[in-house]
Design an enzyme around this catalytic site. Structure first.
Site, PDB file in Angstrom:
ATOM      1  N   HIS A 178      -4.302  22.439 -10.838  1.00  0.00           N
ATOM      2  CA  HIS A 178      -5.321  21.729 -10.050  1.00  0.00           C
ATOM      3  C   HIS A 178      -6.732  21.909 -10.625  1.00  0.00           C
ATOM      4  O   HIS A 178      -7.026  22.926 -11.230  1.00  0.00           O
ATOM      5  CB  HIS A 178      -5.308  22.233  -8.606  1.00  0.00           C
ATOM      6  CG  HIS A 178      -4.101  21.801  -7.836  1.00  0.00           C
ATOM      7  ND1 HIS A 178      -3.311  22.670  -7.135  1.00  0.00           N
ATOM      8  CD2 HIS A 178      -3.553  20.582  -7.663  1.00  0.00           C
ATOM      9  CE1 HIS A 178      -2.324  22.001  -6.549  1.00  0.00           C
ATOM     10  NE2 HIS A 178      -2.451  20.727  -6.857  1.00  0.00           N
ATOM     11  N   ASP A 224      -1.676  14.903   1.396  1.00  0.00           N
ATOM     12  CA  ASP A 224      -1.543  15.773   0.227  1.00  0.00           C
ATOM     13  C   ASP A 224      -1.653  17.230   0.700  1.00  0.00           C
ATOM     14  O   ASP A 224      -2.581  17.577   1.440  1.00  0.00           O
ATOM     15  CB  ASP A 224      -2.703  15.418  -0.732  1.00  0.00           C
ATOM     16  CG  ASP A 224      -2.541  15.997  -2.116  1.00  0.00           C
ATOM     17  OD1 ASP A 224      -1.412  16.339  -2.489  1.00  0.00           O
ATOM     18  OD2 ASP A 224      -3.565  16.075  -2.832  1.00  0.00           O
ATOM     19  N   HIS A 239       1.764  17.351  -9.640  1.00  0.00           N
ATOM     20  CA  HIS A 239       0.406  17.537  -9.107  1.00  0.00           C
ATOM     21  C   HIS A 239      -0.521  17.917 -10.259  1.00  0.00           C
ATOM     22  O   HIS A 239      -0.070  18.194 -11.363  1.00  0.00           O
ATOM     23  CB  HIS A 239       0.409  18.670  -8.073  1.00  0.00           C
ATOM     24  CG  HIS A 239       0.891  18.222  -6.737  1.00  0.00           C
ATOM     25  ND1 HIS A 239       0.099  18.250  -5.625  1.00  0.00           N
ATOM     26  CD2 HIS A 239       2.076  17.710  -6.345  1.00  0.00           C
ATOM     27  CE1 HIS A 239       0.785  17.778  -4.595  1.00  0.00           C
ATOM     28  NE2 HIS A 239       1.992  17.451  -5.007  1.00  0.00           N
ATOM     29  N   ILE A 280      -3.618  12.272  -9.327  1.00  0.00           N
ATOM     30  CA  ILE A 280      -4.868  12.304 -10.084  1.00  0.00           C
ATOM     31  C   ILE A 280      -6.038  12.311  -9.107  1.00  0.00           C
ATOM     32  O   ILE A 280      -6.199  11.380  -8.319  1.00  0.00           O
ATOM     33  CB  ILE A 280      -4.942  11.088 -11.044  1.00  0.00           C
ATOM     34  CG1 ILE A 280      -3.817  11.204 -12.084  1.00  0.00           C
ATOM     35  CG2 ILE A 280      -6.319  11.005 -11.705  1.00  0.00           C
ATOM     36  CD1 ILE A 280      -3.593   9.967 -12.905  1.00  0.00           C
ATOM     37  N   ASP A 281      -6.816  13.386  -9.145  1.00  0.00           N
ATOM     38  CA  ASP A 281      -7.949  13.530  -8.236  1.00  0.00           C
ATOM     39  C   ASP A 281      -9.222  13.838  -9.020  1.00  0.00           C
ATOM     40  O   ASP A 281     -10.213  13.109  -8.961  1.00  0.00           O
ATOM     41  CB  ASP A 281      -7.651  14.645  -7.221  1.00  0.00           C
ATOM     42  CG  ASP A 281      -8.699  14.743  -6.127  1.00  0.00           C
ATOM     43  OD1 ASP A 281      -9.647  13.936  -6.116  1.00  0.00           O
ATOM     44  OD2 ASP A 281      -8.587  15.639  -5.269  1.00  0.00           O
ATOM     45  N   SER A 282      -9.184  14.883  -9.841  1.00  0.00           N
ATOM     46  CA  SER A 282     -10.394  15.315 -10.558  1.00  0.00           C
ATOM     47  C   SER A 282     -10.975  14.212 -11.432  1.00  0.00           C
ATOM     48  O   SER A 282     -12.196  14.084 -11.541  1.00  0.00           O
ATOM     49  CB  SER A 282     -10.089  16.533 -11.435  1.00  0.00           C
ATOM     50  OG  SER A 282      -9.748  17.627 -10.621  1.00  0.00           O
ATOM     51  N   SER A 330      -6.236  14.757   1.486  1.00  0.00           N
ATOM     52  CA  SER A 330      -5.967  16.186   1.622  1.00  0.00           C
ATOM     53  C   SER A 330      -6.538  16.675   2.955  1.00  0.00           C
ATOM     54  O   SER A 330      -7.248  15.934   3.634  1.00  0.00           O
ATOM     55  CB  SER A 330      -6.627  16.953   0.472  1.00  0.00           C
ATOM     56  OG  SER A 330      -8.037  16.827   0.591  1.00  0.00           O
TER      57      SER A 330
END
Ligand SMILES: [Zn+2]
Length: 333
Positions: A190, A94, A232, A276-278, A56
């Site tokens: 998000h 991203d 997302h 998938i980030d968190s 990002s």
């Protein structure tokens, strides 16, 4: 100017085609640190899965754009060293928020970029998306665009409420922009606090968030048959990680994600990329908190980053095998 092909990276075109036809989704994991990168590569190699490593604007500010690019180049070499002869690794931007940022990434060796004009007026979104696509396609870089707004906070991307994608707009948008994939808003969000408890229903003592708008997804699929769709904000926020964080001194309240069954169902449709980030952040923080609480004398970062890396790898493998179904899907094994 560096072309991604010289770095051993691939764009998303072929892998998306196979994912849509095969009814599975490609994982798109965000990375900011070496440990995240290593865990992603180890998980992708072990499961023989194509993978999208995404960066990002916040990651570029944190880790430095040049370093991240070299890390992606290193990821390809590392995958080969781990025994994967033909890794399929995408380096993706991203939430690019301007033509200039997208161009800068393409010039630096990214194989895929997202231009997120979802907060702009419709015509303005089309205009800049088109400009990014024209530049990217000269170098065979694939482009993801977005229609509809997701709620939640992700680095600098924040919105108080979501606006679902309007199916009646997707044909016009995809045709006029020429984008290769489309991020849509159907109820994902998000961050680690995707829903307030008030938005959820209490089932057997567990807060269950409202279901994704599969009716909208199916309508979009009918309008654009076979066109790659992106979700997302699709972390599940595993309760065990949240509990570990809170048990060892953390304070995360009402963290709620997208149930994995819903993501599994979405993977079987035209949804071919799931972000998938968190969940990676939670897995890393939980392992570090646990290690430091149990070993208060440790101060060598390797002592707590090693279990953090292991925990992230475990989570990535779980997503690939049990949720997205992209294991064993490399073109050449
Ligand atoms: Zn996003």
């Amino acid at each position: 100017m560096v072309n991604y092909k010289d770095l051993g990276l691939v764009n998303t075109r072929e892998m998306f085609k196979r994912a849509v036809a095969g009814g599975y989704a490609i994982p798109a994991f965000n990375f900011n640190t070496m440990e995240q990168m290593q865990a992603i590569v180890m998980a992708a190699v072990e499961t023989k899965s194509p993978v999208i490593m995404q960066v990002s604007k916040g990651a570029r500010n944190y880790a430095n754009a040049t370093i991240l690019r070299y890390m992606a180049e290193g990821a390809v070499a590392y995958a080969k060293e781990l025994g994967c002869k033909h890794p399929e690794i995408v380096l993706h931007l991203d939430h690019g928020d301007s033509f200039e940022l997208c161009k800068d990434c393409i010039d630096m060796g990214f194989s895929s970029v997202m231009f997120d004009g979802s907060s702009l007026p419709y015509e303005e979104n089309i205009k800049i998306s088109r400009q990014v696509v024209e530049y990217a396609h000269k170098y065979d870089v694939t482009v993801e665009c977005e229609l509809g707004v997701l709620a939640g906070v992700e680095d600098e991307v924040a919105s108080a409420e979501s606006h679902y994608t309007k199916p009646e707009e997707v044909i016009d948008f995809a045709t006029r922009t020429g984008c290769d994939s489309l991020a849509i808003s159907i109820g994902t969000s998000h961050g680690a606090h995707k829903f307030t408890p008030e938005q959820c229903t209490l089932v057997n003592g567990v807060l269950v968030p409202p279901p994704l708008a599969f009716d909208i997804l199916h309508e979009i699929e009918k309008k654009l048959p076979g066109f790659p769709i992106v979700l997302h904000g699709s972390s599940s926020v595993p309760m065990e990680e949240v509990e570990t964080i809170n048990k060892f001194g953390g304070h995360l309240e009402a963290a709620i994600g997208i149930p994995e069954e819903q993501l599994r169902e979405a993977s079987k449709s035209a949804v071919c990329k799931i972000n998938i980030d968190s969940d990676s952040r939670l897995a890393m923080t939980a392992a570090i908190r646990k290690h430091l609480a149990e070993h208060p004398g440790d101060f060598d970062p390797r002592q707590y980053l090693k279990p953090a890396r292991e925990n992230m790898k475990k989570m990535y493998i779980h997503k690939i095998v049990n949720v997205l179904g992209s294991d064993g899907k490399l073109a050449q094994i």
